[in-house]
Design a protein around this motif. Sequence first.
Motif, mmCIF file in Angstrom:
data_model
loop_
_atom_site.group_PDB
_atom_site.id
_atom_site.type_symbol
_atom_site.label_atom_id
_atom_site.label_comp_id
_atom_site.label_asym_id
_atom_site.label_seq_id
_atom_site.Cartn_x
_atom_site.Cartn_y
_atom_site.Cartn_z
ATOM 1 N N GLY A 1 -4.184 19.004 -7.751
ATOM 2 C CA GLY A 1 -3.103 18.750 -8.703
ATOM 3 C C GLY A 1 -2.344 17.473 -8.376
ATOM 4 N N LYS A 2 -2.977 16.593 -7.609
ATOM 5 C CA LYS A 2 -2.349 15.316 -7.262
ATOM 6 C C LYS A 2 -3.283 14.184 -7.662
ATOM 7 C CE LYS A 2 -0.096 14.643 -3.250
ATOM 8 N NZ LYS A 2 0.100 14.706 -1.783
ATOM 9 N N ALA A 3 -2.683 13.022 -7.924
ATOM 10 C CA ALA A 3 -3.502 11.863 -8.274
ATOM 11 C C ALA A 3 -4.361 11.461 -7.082
ATOM 12 C CB ALA A 3 -2.610 10.700 -8.684
ATOM 13 N N THR A 4 -5.599 11.067 -7.347
ATOM 14 C CA THR A 4 -6.431 10.475 -6.301
ATOM 15 C C THR A 4 -6.613 8.987 -6.640
ATOM 16 O OG1 THR A 4 -8.518 11.048 -7.394
ATOM 17 C CG2 THR A 4 -7.608 12.657 -5.827
ATOM 18 N N THR A 5 -7.187 8.265 -5.703
ATOM 19 C CA THR A 5 -7.235 6.811 -5.834
ATOM 20 C C THR A 5 -8.638 6.324 -6.147
ATOM 21 O OG1 THR A 5 -5.347 6.489 -4.376
ATOM 22 C CG2 THR A 5 -6.850 4.629 -4.584
ATOM 23 N N MET A 6 -8.720 5.507 -7.209
ATOM 24 C CA MET A 6 -9.981 4.858 -7.552
ATOM 25 C C MET A 6 -9.991 3.504 -6.846
ATOM 26 S SD MET A 6 -11.183 3.578 -11.296
ATOM 27 C CE MET A 6 -11.100 5.155 -12.128
ATOM 28 N N TRP B 1 0.849 -1.206 0.000
ATOM 29 C CA TRP B 1 0.000 0.000 0.000
ATOM 30 C C TRP B 1 0.886 1.258 0.000
ATOM 31 C CZ3 TRP B 1 -3.173 -3.096 -1.549
ATOM 32 C CH2 TRP B 1 -4.034 -3.916 -0.845
ATOM 33 N N GLN B 2 1.950 1.222 0.809
ATOM 34 C CA GLN B 2 2.834 2.395 0.888
ATOM 35 C C GLN B 2 3.520 2.646 -0.458
ATOM 36 O OE1 GLN B 2 3.122 4.412 3.883
ATOM 37 N NE2 GLN B 2 3.793 5.681 2.147
ATOM 38 N N ALA B 3 3.964 1.575 -1.102
ATOM 39 C CA ALA B 3 4.622 1.731 -2.409
ATOM 40 C C ALA B 3 3.636 2.330 -3.417
ATOM 41 C CB ALA B 3 5.141 0.380 -2.909
ATOM 42 N N PHE B 4 2.385 1.880 -3.345
ATOM 43 C CA PHE B 4 1.364 2.417 -4.250
ATOM 44 C C PHE B 4 1.148 3.911 -3.982
ATOM 45 C CE2 PHE B 4 -2.958 3.916 -4.805
ATOM 46 C CZ PHE B 4 -3.174 3.664 -6.150
ATOM 47 N N ALA B 5 1.012 4.274 -2.707
ATOM 48 C CA ALA B 5 0.715 5.678 -2.368
ATOM 49 C C ALA B 5 1.846 6.589 -2.834
ATOM 50 C CB ALA B 5 0.487 5.817 -0.860
ATOM 51 N N ASN B 6 3.081 6.154 -2.640
ATOM 52 C CA ASN B 6 4.216 6.969 -3.088
ATOM 53 C C ASN B 6 4.277 7.023 -4.613
ATOM 54 O OD1 ASN B 6 4.897 7.573 -0.477
ATOM 55 N ND2 ASN B 6 6.380 5.903 -0.290
ATOM 56 N N PHE B 7 3.959 5.897 -5.246
ATOM 57 C CA PHE B 7 3.906 5.870 -6.719
ATOM 58 C C PHE B 7 2.854 6.875 -7.211
ATOM 59 C CE2 PHE B 7 1.852 4.590 -10.593
ATOM 60 C CZ PHE B 7 2.909 4.347 -11.446
ATOM 61 N N ALA B 8 1.654 6.809 -6.594
ATOM 62 C CA ALA B 8 0.550 7.672 -7.045
ATOM 63 C C ALA B 8 0.896 9.150 -6.862
ATOM 64 C CB ALA B 8 -0.723 7.318 -6.284
ATOM 65 N N ASP B 9 1.553 9.470 -5.757
ATOM 66 C CA ASP B 9 1.913 10.871 -5.500
ATOM 67 C C ASP B 9 2.890 11.418 -6.537
ATOM 68 O OD1 ASP B 9 0.242 11.087 -3.360
ATOM 69 O OD2 ASP B 9 1.797 10.809 -1.828
ATOM 70 N N ASN B 10 3.645 10.526 -7.190
ATOM 71 C CA ASN B 10 4.656 10.963 -8.165
ATOM 72 C C ASN B 10 4.349 10.506 -9.582
ATOM 73 O OD1 ASN B 10 6.685 12.171 -6.273
ATOM 74 N ND2 ASN B 10 6.481 10.127 -5.377
ATOM 75 N N VAL B 11 3.107 10.096 -9.814
ATOM 76 C CA VAL B 11 2.789 9.412 -11.064
ATOM 77 C C VAL B 11 3.074 10.268 -12.299
ATOM 78 C CG1 VAL B 11 0.324 10.018 -10.981
ATOM 79 C CG2 VAL B 11 1.047 7.977 -12.201
ATOM 80 N N ASP B 12 2.890 11.569 -12.195
ATOM 81 C CA ASP B 12 3.073 12.405 -13.381
ATOM 82 C C ASP B 12 4.539 12.564 -13.784
ATOM 83 O OD1 ASP B 12 0.425 12.611 -13.785
ATOM 84 O OD2 ASP B 12 0.199 14.625 -12.970
#
Length: 504
Positions: free
Chosen positions: A410-415, A256-267
Motif C-alpha cells: 500500500g505504499k509507492a515503489t520506485t521506478m 534522494w531523501q526529499a524524493f523518498a519522503n515525497f514518494a512515501d506520502n504521494v497519495d
Amino acid sequence: MKRYSGVAAALAAITTHAAGAAGAAVHQSNACCNALSKHPSLAGKVAYPDTALYSTRLDSYWSSSAALAPWCMVLPTATDEVSAVASVLSTNQCPFGIRSGGHSQWAGASSVQDGVTIDLGFFNSTTFDADRQVASIRPGSRWQGAYDTLEPFGVSVPGGRAGIVGVAGFTLGGGYSYYFNSLGFAADNVVNYEAVLADGQVVNASADENADLWHALKGSSGNLGLVTRFDIRTIPSIAIWGGLTTYELGSIDAVWQAFANFADNVDADPASQSIVYTIFVGGQFIVQSLLTNHDALDTAAAFAEFRTVPATGTTATVRTIADLANELSGGQPIGIHADWFVTQFKTDVRIMKFVAEQHTAMIETLQTLISPDAQLQTLCQFQPVSPSAVAKGKESGGNVMGLDAVVPDGKATTMFLFTAQVVTPEDEPTIIAHALDFIDKIDEFSKSLGQFIDWKFLNYAYKTQNPIASYGAQDVGLIKAAAAKYDPKGVFQKLRHSGFKIPA
Ligand SMILES: Cc1cc2nc3c(=O)[nH]c(=O)nc-3n(C[C@H](O)[C@H](O)[C@H](O)COP(=O)(O)OP(=O)(O)OC[C@H]3O[C@@H](n4cnc5c(N)ncnc54)[C@H](O)[C@@H]3O)c2cc1C
Ligand SMILES: *[C@@H]1O[C@H](CO)[C@@H](O)[C@H](O)[C@H]1NC(C)=O
Ligand SMILES: *[C@@H]1O[C@H](CO)[C@@H](O)[C@H](O)[C@H]1NC(C)=O
C-alpha cells in the motif's frame, strides 16, 4: 526471465542474434512491397530505399539504434489504408514492424530489417468532441501536436511529458503522464480504441463493445492489432505548475531523501508529482528534479522538503501543459544511439545512493573502454508508482499491467530508468553490456535488502527485459486470450518483428 552473470555474458547475448537469410529474402521483399504498391488504396504510399522519403523517415527515429532499414515502408494515413496494409501483409505472409512516433530506442523496437515497416507517422490528426469531452487522436500524432490542437478548447489529455513522444507507443505501453497519481496510466483513460486486426477487419474496443480487447490493449503494446485511433477522456484544464530544478551536486543525498519522503506520502497530494535524476553529460554530473502540480499550485506542501535543498536554478512556473511539454522536448537531439533500461524497487534511499555510486564507477570504467569521441551521456532517474494510480486503473475498468504486485504494502515503489547514449555506434554494444550489468547489480542489492519489485515498465524496457512477462500469469493470460480471439492466426506474434511479444 533471462539472467546475466556479467558484462561478458550480456555482450555475447546481444551480439549473437541471427542475421537474416539473404537469398530468399530478395524474392519475398519484391513480392511484399509490390503487393502493397499495387493495392488501389495504397498508391504512392510505399517508400523504397534510396528515396528522399525513405531516408527522411529513417532519420526521424528518436534513437538511430531503432532505425532499421526495411525492404520498404508503407505510410497509410487513414483507417481503410491501414486495413489494406494488414490484409496484404497477412495474405502474403510478410514480416513487418510497426512505427508510430518512433521513440522506442532499441534496434527492432519499431522497425524491421528483413520486412516492411508500417509507418503511421503521417496518420496524426487530433479532434475534440465537446459533447463527450473526448479527444480522438490518430496513432502517429506526437503529444505536442495533440496538446497544441486541444489547447484552444481549454482541455488536455494525460499524455507524454515530453511533447516529441508518439501517442500510440506511449499509450499502448501504459504511459506515465503529469496526471499519473490522479488518473492512473494514460491507457486507463482510453475510452475507446479503433483497431485494425490482422485480417484487415476494423473494430472498436470500449467498455461496451469488444470489452476484452479494450481491457487487454491497456499495457500490451503492439500484440493485438494496429491501433488507428485513441479516444481519450479529456482534462478540463490546460494549466500546470512545473519545470526543471538544478541542485548543487553536494546536495545529491538530500535530493534522494526529499524524493523518498515525497514518494512515501504521494497519495496525500495526487496533483503533485516528482521525478529526480542525475545525468552525466559533457564529462560532468548534474542533479535535477522535475516537480509538477496539475492544479497549478506553485507552493504545494508536498514539495516543502525539496524547497529546503540548495538549488542553482529552476524553470518551474505556472504555464500551459503544451509549454512544459515543449521545454522537455528540447533536451536531446534525435538520431543518437540511445538505449533505455528499467527496474523497480521499494522506495529506499540506500538503493538510490547505491545507484549513484555504481553509476559513477561504471562511467569511470566506460571512459577507458569507449572512443574519446563517443560523447557518452547517461541518466539515472527515479519516479514513484503510487497506490492511487493503481487504484485509478481499476476504477477505470482495469488494465493488464499486473500492478497489484507493484504496490504490495500500500505504499509507492520506485521506478528506476537508466538511459545511455553515444554518437559512435561501435561503442554501443559495450554500453549496453555495462548497462545490463548495472541493472543486475541494482537488482541484487535491492534483493539483498528485501526491496526488489519484479516488474518492468514497458515504455522504458530494453529488448531483453521481457516486460510483459513481468505483468504476471493472470494478466498474461488475459492478453493471450485476447490474442487467440482477435488474432487467431498469430500474425502479431509470428510476422510482427518489432516490439515486445507475449511471453510463450
Ligand atoms: C524523450 C522521451 C521522453 C519520454 N517520456 C515518457 C514519459 O513521460 N512517460 C512514458 O510513459 N514514456 C515516456 N517515454 C517512452 C515512450 O513512451 C516510448 O518510447 C514509446 O514507445 C513511444 O511511443 P512512439 O509511438 O513514439 O513509439 P514507437 O517506437 O513508434 O512504438 C513503440 C512500440 O509500440 C508499437 N506500436 C506503435 N504504434 C502502434 C500502433 N498504432 N498499433 C500497435 N502497436 C503500435 C511499436 O511496434 C513499438 O513496439 C519517453 C521517450 C522519450 C524518447
Ligand atoms: C503531422 O505530421 C506532419 C508530418 O510530420 C506534420 O507536418 C504535421 O505538423 C503533423 N500534424 C500534427 C497535428 O502534429
Ligand atoms: C467505431 O466507432 C465510431 C464512432 O465512435 C464509428 O464512427 C465507427 O463506425 C465505429 N467503427 C466500427 C467498425 O464499428
